[in-house]
Design an enzyme around this catalytic site. Structure first.
Site, PDB file in Angstrom:
ATOM      1  N   SER A   1       0.826  -1.207   0.000  1.00  0.00           N
ATOM      2  CA  SER A   1       0.000   0.000   0.000  1.00  0.00           C
ATOM      3  C   SER A   1       0.862   1.260   0.000  1.00  0.00           C
ATOM      4  O   SER A   1       1.708   1.445   0.884  1.00  0.00           O
ATOM      5  CB  SER A   1      -0.871   0.037   1.254  1.00  0.00           C
ATOM      6  OG  SER A   1      -1.926  -0.866   1.128  1.00  0.00           O
TER       7      SER A   1
ATOM      8  N   HIS B   1      -3.125   1.368  -4.589  1.00  0.00           N
ATOM      9  CA  HIS B   1      -2.675   0.232  -5.417  1.00  0.00           C
ATOM     10  C   HIS B   1      -3.074   0.544  -6.858  1.00  0.00           C
ATOM     11  O   HIS B   1      -4.243   0.359  -7.245  1.00  0.00           O
ATOM     12  CB  HIS B   1      -3.323  -1.081  -4.944  1.00  0.00           C
ATOM     13  CG  HIS B   1      -2.813  -1.543  -3.613  1.00  0.00           C
ATOM     14  ND1 HIS B   1      -1.840  -2.508  -3.486  1.00  0.00           N
ATOM     15  CD2 HIS B   1      -3.113  -1.143  -2.363  1.00  0.00           C
ATOM     16  CE1 HIS B   1      -1.584  -2.704  -2.194  1.00  0.00           C
ATOM     17  NE2 HIS B   1      -2.346  -1.886  -1.497  1.00  0.00           N
TER      18      HIS B   1
ATOM     19  N   HIS C   1      -5.933  -8.509  -2.600  1.00  0.00           N
ATOM     20  CA  HIS C   1      -6.133  -8.953  -1.219  1.00  0.00           C
ATOM     21  C   HIS C   1      -7.378  -9.838  -1.149  1.00  0.00           C
ATOM     22  O   HIS C   1      -8.339  -9.613  -1.880  1.00  0.00           O
ATOM     23  CB  HIS C   1      -6.343  -7.762  -0.291  1.00  0.00           C
ATOM     24  CG  HIS C   1      -5.259  -6.720  -0.336  1.00  0.00           C
ATOM     25  ND1 HIS C   1      -5.251  -5.712  -1.264  1.00  0.00           N
ATOM     26  CD2 HIS C   1      -4.173  -6.535   0.446  1.00  0.00           C
ATOM     27  CE1 HIS C   1      -4.188  -4.949  -1.064  1.00  0.00           C
ATOM     28  NE2 HIS C   1      -3.515  -5.420  -0.039  1.00  0.00           N
TER      29      HIS C   1
ATOM     30  N   TYR D   1      -9.545  -9.709   1.175  1.00  0.00           N
ATOM     31  CA  TYR D   1     -10.716  -8.936   1.636  1.00  0.00           C
ATOM     32  C   TYR D   1     -11.413  -8.185   0.494  1.00  0.00           C
ATOM     33  O   TYR D   1     -12.529  -7.714   0.655  1.00  0.00           O
ATOM     34  CB  TYR D   1     -10.331  -7.958   2.766  1.00  0.00           C
ATOM     35  CG  TYR D   1      -9.370  -6.857   2.379  1.00  0.00           C
ATOM     36  CD1 TYR D   1      -9.772  -5.769   1.617  1.00  0.00           C
ATOM     37  CD2 TYR D   1      -8.036  -6.905   2.776  1.00  0.00           C
ATOM     38  CE1 TYR D   1      -8.887  -4.765   1.245  1.00  0.00           C
ATOM     39  CE2 TYR D   1      -7.140  -5.915   2.421  1.00  0.00           C
ATOM     40  CZ  TYR D   1      -7.572  -4.841   1.662  1.00  0.00           C
ATOM     41  OH  TYR D   1      -6.690  -3.856   1.288  1.00  0.00           O
ATOM     42  N   GLU D   2     -10.744  -8.063  -0.665  1.00  0.00           N
ATOM     43  CA  GLU D   2     -11.402  -7.430  -1.821  1.00  0.00           C
ATOM     44  C   GLU D   2     -12.435  -8.377  -2.430  1.00  0.00           C
ATOM     45  O   GLU D   2     -13.176  -7.992  -3.332  1.00  0.00           O
ATOM     46  CB  GLU D   2     -10.375  -7.055  -2.878  1.00  0.00           C
ATOM     47  CG  GLU D   2      -9.417  -5.958  -2.448  1.00  0.00           C
ATOM     48  CD  GLU D   2      -8.308  -5.744  -3.466  1.00  0.00           C
ATOM     49  OE1 GLU D   2      -8.553  -5.080  -4.491  1.00  0.00           O
ATOM     50  OE2 GLU D   2      -7.191  -6.256  -3.248  1.00  0.00           O
TER      51      GLU D   2
ATOM     52  N   ALA E   1       2.551  -2.604   3.820  1.00  0.00           N
ATOM     53  CA  ALA E   1       2.350  -1.676   4.932  1.00  0.00           C
ATOM     54  C   ALA E   1       1.793  -2.513   6.073  1.00  0.00           C
ATOM     55  O   ALA E   1       0.928  -3.362   5.843  1.00  0.00           O
ATOM     56  CB  ALA E   1       1.348  -0.610   4.521  1.00  0.00           C
TER      57      ALA E   1
ATOM     58  N   MET F   1      -2.572  -7.454   5.997  1.00  0.00           N
ATOM     59  CA  MET F   1      -3.647  -8.249   5.384  1.00  0.00           C
ATOM     60  C   MET F   1      -3.207  -8.847   4.038  1.00  0.00           C
ATOM     61  O   MET F   1      -4.010  -8.997   3.121  1.00  0.00           O
ATOM     62  CB  MET F   1      -4.889  -7.362   5.163  1.00  0.00           C
ATOM     63  CG  MET F   1      -5.328  -6.601   6.400  1.00  0.00           C
ATOM     64  SD  MET F   1      -6.571  -5.379   6.006  1.00  0.00           S
ATOM     65  CE  MET F   1      -6.541  -4.341   7.468  1.00  0.00           C
ATOM     66  N   SER F   2      -1.920  -9.130   3.917  1.00  0.00           N
ATOM     67  CA  SER F   2      -1.421  -9.600   2.610  1.00  0.00           C
ATOM     68  C   SER F   2      -0.190 -10.481   2.808  1.00  0.00           C
ATOM     69  O   SER F   2       0.057 -10.995   3.889  1.00  0.00           O
ATOM     70  CB  SER F   2      -1.065  -8.385   1.738  1.00  0.00           C
ATOM     71  OG  SER F   2       0.078  -7.732   2.253  1.00  0.00           O
TER      72      SER F   2
ATOM     73  N   ASN G   1       1.856   2.264  11.349  1.00  0.00           N
ATOM     74  CA  ASN G   1       1.065   2.653  12.519  1.00  0.00           C
ATOM     75  C   ASN G   1       1.368   1.687  13.659  1.00  0.00           C
ATOM     76  O   ASN G   1       1.877   0.589  13.429  1.00  0.00           O
ATOM     77  CB  ASN G   1      -0.444   2.603  12.194  1.00  0.00           C
ATOM     78  CG  ASN G   1      -0.868   1.236  11.687  1.00  0.00           C
ATOM     79  OD1 ASN G   1      -0.569   0.845  10.555  1.00  0.00           O
ATOM     80  ND2 ASN G   1      -1.545   0.483  12.528  1.00  0.00           N
TER      81      ASN G   1
ATOM     82  N   HIS H   1      -6.666   4.013   7.009  1.00  0.00           N
ATOM     83  CA  HIS H   1      -5.891   3.736   5.791  1.00  0.00           C
ATOM     84  C   HIS H   1      -5.175   5.006   5.278  1.00  0.00           C
ATOM     85  O   HIS H   1      -4.091   4.916   4.705  1.00  0.00           O
ATOM     86  CB  HIS H   1      -6.818   3.157   4.717  1.00  0.00           C
ATOM     87  CG  HIS H   1      -6.108   2.655   3.493  1.00  0.00           C
ATOM     88  ND1 HIS H   1      -5.097   1.715   3.543  1.00  0.00           N
ATOM     89  CD2 HIS H   1      -6.244   2.967   2.171  1.00  0.00           C
ATOM     90  CE1 HIS H   1      -4.650   1.460   2.312  1.00  0.00           C
ATOM     91  NE2 HIS H   1      -5.327   2.211   1.460  1.00  0.00           N
TER      92      HIS H   1
HETATM   93  O1  LIG Z   1      -0.455  -5.278   2.683  1.00  0.00           O
HETATM   94  P1  LIG Z   1      -0.596  -4.059   1.868  1.00  0.00           P
HETATM   95  O2  LIG Z   1      -1.132  -4.307   0.512  1.00  0.00           O
HETATM   96  O3  LIG Z   1       0.695  -3.249   1.829  1.00  0.00           O
HETATM   97  O4  LIG Z   1      -1.679  -3.108   2.598  1.00  0.00           O
HETATM   98  C1  LIG Z   1      -1.909  -2.985   3.982  1.00  0.00           C
HETATM   99  O5  LIG Z   1      -2.526  -1.728   4.153  1.00  0.00           O
HETATM  100  C2  LIG Z   1      -3.959  -1.862   3.994  1.00  0.00           C
HETATM  101  C3  LIG Z   1      -4.612  -1.263   5.212  1.00  0.00           C
HETATM  102  O6  LIG Z   1      -4.275   0.081   5.378  1.00  0.00           O
HETATM  103  C4  LIG Z   1      -4.241  -3.360   3.911  1.00  0.00           C
HETATM  104  O7  LIG Z   1      -4.447  -3.740   2.578  1.00  0.00           O
HETATM  105  C5  LIG Z   1      -2.974  -3.961   4.470  1.00  0.00           C
HETATM  106  O8  LIG Z   1      -2.735  -5.279   4.025  1.00  0.00           O
HETATM  107  N1  LIG Z   2      -4.301  -5.733   9.916  1.00  0.00           N
HETATM  108  C1  LIG Z   2      -3.630  -4.602   9.770  1.00  0.00           C
HETATM  109  N2  LIG Z   2      -3.175  -4.253   8.570  1.00  0.00           N
HETATM  110  C2  LIG Z   2      -2.488  -3.102   8.473  1.00  0.00           C
HETATM  111  N3  LIG Z   2      -1.921  -2.531   7.401  1.00  0.00           N
HETATM  112  C3  LIG Z   2      -1.344  -1.379   7.820  1.00  0.00           C
HETATM  113  N4  LIG Z   2      -1.542  -1.201   9.116  1.00  0.00           N
HETATM  114  C4  LIG Z   2      -2.247  -2.266   9.554  1.00  0.00           C
HETATM  115  C5  LIG Z   2      -2.748  -2.661  10.836  1.00  0.00           C
HETATM  116  O1  LIG Z   2      -2.595  -1.994  11.850  1.00  0.00           O
HETATM  117  N5  LIG Z   2      -3.429  -3.845  10.885  1.00  0.00           N
END
Ligand SMILES: O=P(O)(O)O[C@H]1O[C@H](CO)[C@@H](O)[C@H]1O
Ligand SMILES: Nc1nc2[nH]cnc2c(=O)[nH]1
Length: 291
Positions: free
Chosen positions: A35, A66, A88, A90-91, A118, A221-222, A245, A259
């Site tokens: 991200s 993205h 992802h 979740y999409e 991220a 989440m990836s 964060n 986000h």
């Molecule tokens: O893992 P990437 O794609 O970097 O993105 C991260 O950031 C997003 C949440 O802000 C979620 O998609 C999480 O997985």
């Molecule tokens: N699950 C999760 N995904 C993230 N992607 C960026 N920051 C976070 C977070 O705090 N939790």
């Protein structure tokens, strides 16, 4: 549970053949940008770039930050392909779709996968803006039976029961540390365990406390599905998490994660990440095949 889109070897091959017919580049390295980290692709020279929507069989990106482009190009003579935007779970994509590009990369001749993401800090000692070299991962959806390798095994890609120990290449981790030292940014660099959760919600306080107890350093989440499919088909893997964060682990007075803040921190550190990844690719041992 079977992956709901069963994808055949021919499907991957069709996409790979289309890309091979559209570009002269024959990449040995693929980079998946997390991200807000897609600017890395802009550093490639002699670019050939394709919108995901123009590539036969490719899924589409739906998340802000993205871009949805596949960029081929050179970094000091090393041929790379870069995903500006990943998919992802979740999409609403099945994990076969999430990892579709990785198998296409294998068929293009890619030998090394570099993943970035991220992520939120679970480790107490981590700060926003730190970069974590991924030593290992916990694949929560995988532990619960959501795994891209579920279904008939394609032996042409790899074995039925692939090992997952030692997936993150130690030599590349050491190289990354050395490069950070020479860039004078060692104070921002961590090494740790990434945990994939399903998302799209950020963690509840109780979930964050659980992850902390499990030894997780950063959560996102990836990444885990892409890494396991890459490793299954014999690729070398290197991963970086940008800590965007601190995950809220207390019921008292912390700002909730969002986000927009994730993207803002990614932007702040994107140049450092670009330099680090370029440095790794330039110093990696790669034999280019020219088309
Ligand atoms: O893992 P990437 O794609 O970097 O993105 C991260 O950031 C997003 C949440 O802000 C979620 O998609 C999480 O997985
Ligand atoms: N699950 C999760 N995904 C993230 N992607 C960026 N920051 C976070 C977070 O705090 N939790």
């Amino acid at each position: 549970m079977h992956c709901k889109d069963q994808i055949s070897h021919k499907d991957y091959q069709r996409t790979a053949d289309w890309l091979l017919s559209q570009t002269q580049h024959r990449p040995k390295v693929a980079i998946i940008c997390g991200s807000g980290l897609g600017m890395l692709a802009d550093t490639l020279q002699c670019q050939d770039s394709f919108k995901y929507s123009d590539i036969p069989g490719f899924p589409q990106s739906t998340v802000q930050g993205h871009a949805g482009k596949l960029v081929f190009g050179e970094l000091e003579g090393k041929i790379c392909v870069c995903m500006q935007g990943r998919f992802h779970m979740y999409e609403g994509h099945s994990l076969c779709k999430v990892t579709f590009p990785v198998r296409v990369f294998k068929l293009l001749g890619v030998e090394t996968l570099i993943v970035t993401n991220a992520a939120g800090a679970i480790a107490e000692s981590y700060h926003c803006g730190d970069v974590m070299i991924i030593r290992d991962h916990i694949n929560f959806p995988g532990l619960a039976g959501l795994n891209p390798l579920i279904g008939p095994n394609d032996d042409k890609f790899g074995p039925r029961f692939p090992p997952m120990s030692g997936v993150y290449d130690k030599d590349l981790q050491k190289l990354a540390f050395d490069i950070c030292k020479s860039m004078g940014v060692s104070q921002f660099v961590q090494e740790g365990v990434y945990c994939m959760v399903g998302g799209p919600n950020f963690e509840s306080v109780a979930e964050a406390k659980l992850l902390y107890k499990l030894g997780v350093d950063a959560v996102g989440m990836s990444t885990a599905p892409e890494v396991l499919v890459a490793s299954h088909c014999g690729m070398r893997v290197f991963g970086l998490s940008l800590i965007t964060n601190k995950v809220v682990k207390s019921y008292e007075g912390s700002e909730p994660t969002n986000h927009e803040d994730v993207l803002a921190v990614s932007k702040m550190r994107s140049e450092m990440l670009q330099k680090l990844i370029s440095g790794i690719i330039i110093r990696m041992d790669i034999n280019n095949n020219k088309a």
